[in-house]
Motif scaffolding. Structure first.
Motif, PDB file in Angstrom:
ATOM      1  N   LEU A 277     -13.404  46.031  54.890  1.00 58.31           N
ATOM      2  CA  LEU A 277     -13.859  46.260  56.107  1.00 58.31           C
ATOM      3  C   LEU A 277     -13.769  44.439  55.873  1.00 58.31           C
ATOM      4  O   LEU A 277     -14.936  44.035  56.631  1.00 58.31           O
ATOM      5  N   SER A 278     -13.248  43.545  54.629  1.00 57.82           N
ATOM      6  CA  SER A 278     -13.276  42.319  55.057  1.00 57.82           C
ATOM      7  C   SER A 278     -12.937  41.491  56.509  1.00 57.82           C
ATOM      8  O   SER A 278     -12.983  40.583  56.684  1.00 57.82           O
ATOM      9  N   ASP A 279     -12.051  42.425  56.832  1.00 56.48           N
ATOM     10  CA  ASP A 279     -11.424  42.137  57.680  1.00 56.48           C
ATOM     11  C   ASP A 279     -12.184  42.152  59.316  1.00 56.48           C
ATOM     12  O   ASP A 279     -13.284  43.520  59.121  1.00 56.48           O
ATOM     13  N   ARG A 280     -12.764  41.080  59.761  1.00 53.03           N
ATOM     14  CA  ARG A 280     -14.162  41.193  60.778  1.00 53.03           C
ATOM     15  C   ARG A 280     -12.977  41.640  62.058  1.00 53.03           C
ATOM     16  O   ARG A 280     -14.462  42.446  62.309  1.00 53.03           O
ATOM     17  N   ARG A 281     -12.071  41.743  62.018  1.00 55.23           N
ATOM     18  CA  ARG A 281     -11.200  42.182  63.678  1.00 55.23           C
ATOM     19  C   ARG A 281     -11.907  44.063  63.084  1.00 55.23           C
ATOM     20  O   ARG A 281     -12.029  44.481  64.145  1.00 55.23           O
ATOM     21  N   LEU A 283     -13.819  45.638  61.171  1.00 56.77           N
ATOM     22  CA  LEU A 283     -14.972  45.556  60.843  1.00 56.77           C
ATOM     23  C   LEU A 283     -15.756  45.765  62.266  1.00 56.77           C
ATOM     24  O   LEU A 283     -16.141  46.909  62.767  1.00 56.77           O
ATOM     25  N   LEU A 284     -15.633  45.265  63.248  1.00 49.70           N
ATOM     26  CA  LEU A 284     -15.594  45.364  64.701  1.00 49.70           C
ATOM     27  C   LEU A 284     -15.585  46.407  65.531  1.00 49.70           C
ATOM     28  O   LEU A 284     -16.228  46.806  66.286  1.00 49.70           O
ATOM     29  N   ILE A 473     -21.508  44.081  70.782  1.00 47.15           N
ATOM     30  CA  ILE A 473     -20.173  43.518  69.282  1.00 47.15           C
ATOM     31  C   ILE A 473     -19.022  43.857  69.721  1.00 47.15           C
ATOM     32  O   ILE A 473     -18.077  42.946  69.192  1.00 47.15           O
ATOM     33  N   LEU A 476     -17.096  40.807  70.912  1.00 48.55           N
ATOM     34  CA  LEU A 476     -16.320  39.423  69.231  1.00 48.55           C
ATOM     35  C   LEU A 476     -15.137  39.857  68.916  1.00 48.55           C
ATOM     36  O   LEU A 476     -15.021  38.959  68.191  1.00 48.55           O
ATOM     37  N   ILE A 477     -14.573  40.929  69.038  1.00 46.38           N
ATOM     38  CA  ILE A 477     -13.657  41.834  68.875  1.00 46.38           C
ATOM     39  C   ILE A 477     -12.146  40.989  69.077  1.00 46.38           C
ATOM     40  O   ILE A 477     -12.682  40.760  69.387  1.00 46.38           O
TER      41      ILE A 477
END
Length: 500
Positions: A277-281, A283-284, A473, A476-477
């Motif tokens: 989940l450290s991958d922002r893509r 997670l979003l 949200i 923001l992906i």
């Protein structure tokens, strides 16, 4: 749910022998059907049981009908992470088979249940079945050749659209002619068919992770967090939002979730690989897709209750339609869900499913806001229903396709499991929020809560607000790969068996 996968072979399997190309192609077509069937069953279950909730509530004289669906959502939330990890260690097909058997038992007990308590107990077992869909997209990447993965993913992702096409008519026939028991038996039979297809046609995944211990503490904290939040929201309007018991459940749920994240950072073999989940893509994508699907199904419940609950002056502002009548009103919307779902696969192969996710959310929000004001006559439902339907078709198909583009093949099962987990928690919360709004404008008649027009109107608006937050949200992906690009990191499929 972390996994150490063997190196992936990026090549397609050897071509078929001369004269065997059609047999080879036929196998993968049958395999797609076998994998899509559980997805159709689960989506059909949501539609049929959503329509049947009114009859079930009136039969068992309960005001707690929200728990008919909430209990399966909570069980899925608590069990899917464990089952995903088990699938990585012992085999994805094996876990899918076990979950399917438990699901069939649960569906059978639902159809037979003589009391409300036994019905909820049976629904508890049905919640285990949710892992099958979570594993479907992962096993596609494990067993299909690279050139088939984009097509197979699109077919399975959009197969739920078949529910929108035939589901309303099927629901009308079953419910009007055979009651809610007929609906439950139909779902049982189809779950058995799904299990047979899985056993006969679906091969086991070649990927395995090392066998490790399970993170029982993490599972307890996660399940406790979800249950406390959902229960607290559900009782808030009854107890009062500032009541000590309400605050205990709400604050306790948040604290338990924070503790869960802390545990996952420290245990050797976490239930949830928080590093993923450290991958922002990703997670979003997971938050947007999970929240959107949860709210959409909750919003669909509003329409089902509105159409099928009776019209009793001063007591109930339902429209009093039969299930068949309701199906006729929404047939064009059902076809639109199917077409829009299919369009997602086409778009995702060329550009990004983010386009369809955002577009779908905008349409769904517009549909909810318009319907909140215009839902009293058949022509209004016929005219404005397609807005929400188009949005729903686009959004539901986009979530799974975006995950495929965001992760490597060895992380597919984990990502889908996390997506199911997030969708389950947020879906349970959104469902409870909507039922809380409805219950604040309800009259209890013979043990059944009947809702006023003000309650329906406000519930639509609240659902639209929740989807608007999800839209922010989604915007923001970052850029996501197409399914064709993602297919290049998938493992080789096993040779296709001969179909006799």
């Amino acid at each position: 749910m972390s996994a150490t996968a063997p190196p992936l072979d990026h090549t397609d399997p050897p071509g078929p022998t001369p004269g065997g190309d059609e047999r080879h192609r036929a196998y993968y077509v049958v395999l797609m059907v076998a994998l899509a069937w559980p997805t159709v069953v689960l989506s059909m279950s949501g539609l049929l049981l959503g329509n049947a909730q009114g009859l079930i509530a009136q039969h068992f004289h309960t005001t707690e009908i929200a728990w008919f669906t909430l209990i399966t959502t909570l069980v899925a939330t608590m069990s899917v992470p464990f089952l995903i990890k088990a699938s990585e260690m012992f085999g994805k097909k094996r876990v899918m088979v076990v979950a399917s058997v438990v699901g069939v038992i649960g569906e059978t007990l639902c159809a037979l249940a003589p009391t409300w308590g036994l019905m909820l107990s049976a629904r508890f077992l049905v919640g285990i079945y949710a892992v099958v869909t979570a594993l479907t997209f992962s096993i596609i990447r494990d067993v299909f050749p690279a050139k088939w993965i984009g097509t197979a993913t699109g077919v399975v992702a959009t197969s739920a659209g078949l529910t929108a096409l035939v589901g309303p008519w099927l629901s009308g026939w079953l419910q009007d002619d055979h009651g809610f028991r007929g609906v439950l038996w139909f779902l049982t039979i189809n779950s058995v068919i799904a299990l047979i297809l899985l056993l006969v046609f679906v091969p086991e995944s070649p990927l395995r992770a090392p066998r490790t211990s399970f993170d029982w503490l993490g599972g307890l904290l996660l399940g406790g967090s979800a249950t406390a939040l959902v229960y607290g929201i559900g009782k808030g309007s009854e107890w009062g939002w500032s009541d000590a018991f309400t605050l205990f459940y709400l604050v306790g749920g948040v604290v338990a979730f924070v503790a869960f994240l802390a545990v996952e950072h420290r245990v050797a073999h976490p239930l949830l690989d928080v590093k993923l989940l450290s991958d922002r893509r990703l997670l979003l994508i997971l938050i947007a897709g999970g929240a959107a699907s949860g709210v959409l199904f909750s919003a669909g419940t509003i329409s089902q209750l509105l159409a099928l609950y009776p019209k009793i002056p001063g007591m109930s502002d339902g429209l009093g339609y039969s299930a068949t009548e309701n199906a006729a009103i929404g047939v064009h919307s059902s076809i639109l869900i199917l077409l829009c779902g299919a369009a997602v696969g086409w778009v995702a192969n060329r550009w990004s499913a983010k386009i369809t996710l955002v577009s779908g959310l905008v349409l769904a929000i517009a549909g909810l806001l318009v319907t909140s004001q215009y839902h009293h006559e058949k022509w209004q439902l016929i005219a404005f229903g397609p807005l929400f339907a188009a949005g729903m078709g686009l959004v539901l198909a986009s979530g799974s396709v975006l995950i495929v583009g965001a992760v490597r093949a060895e992380n597919q099962a984990t990502a889908n499991g996390v997506g199911t987990l997030i969708g389950g928690v947020l879906g349970a919360i959104s469902t409870q929020v909507i039922f809380t709004v409805l219950d604040n404008h309800a009259n209890v008649v013979q043990g059944t809560a009947l809702y006023s027009d003000e309650g329906y109107e406000l519930a639509y608006v609240v659902a639209a607000v929740m989807l608007a937050a999800t839209l922010v949200i989604a915007l923001l992906i970052p850029k996501v790969r197409t399914t064709v690009e993602a297919a290049q990191d998938s493992p080789v499929a096993p040779p296709a068996p001969t179909i006799h």
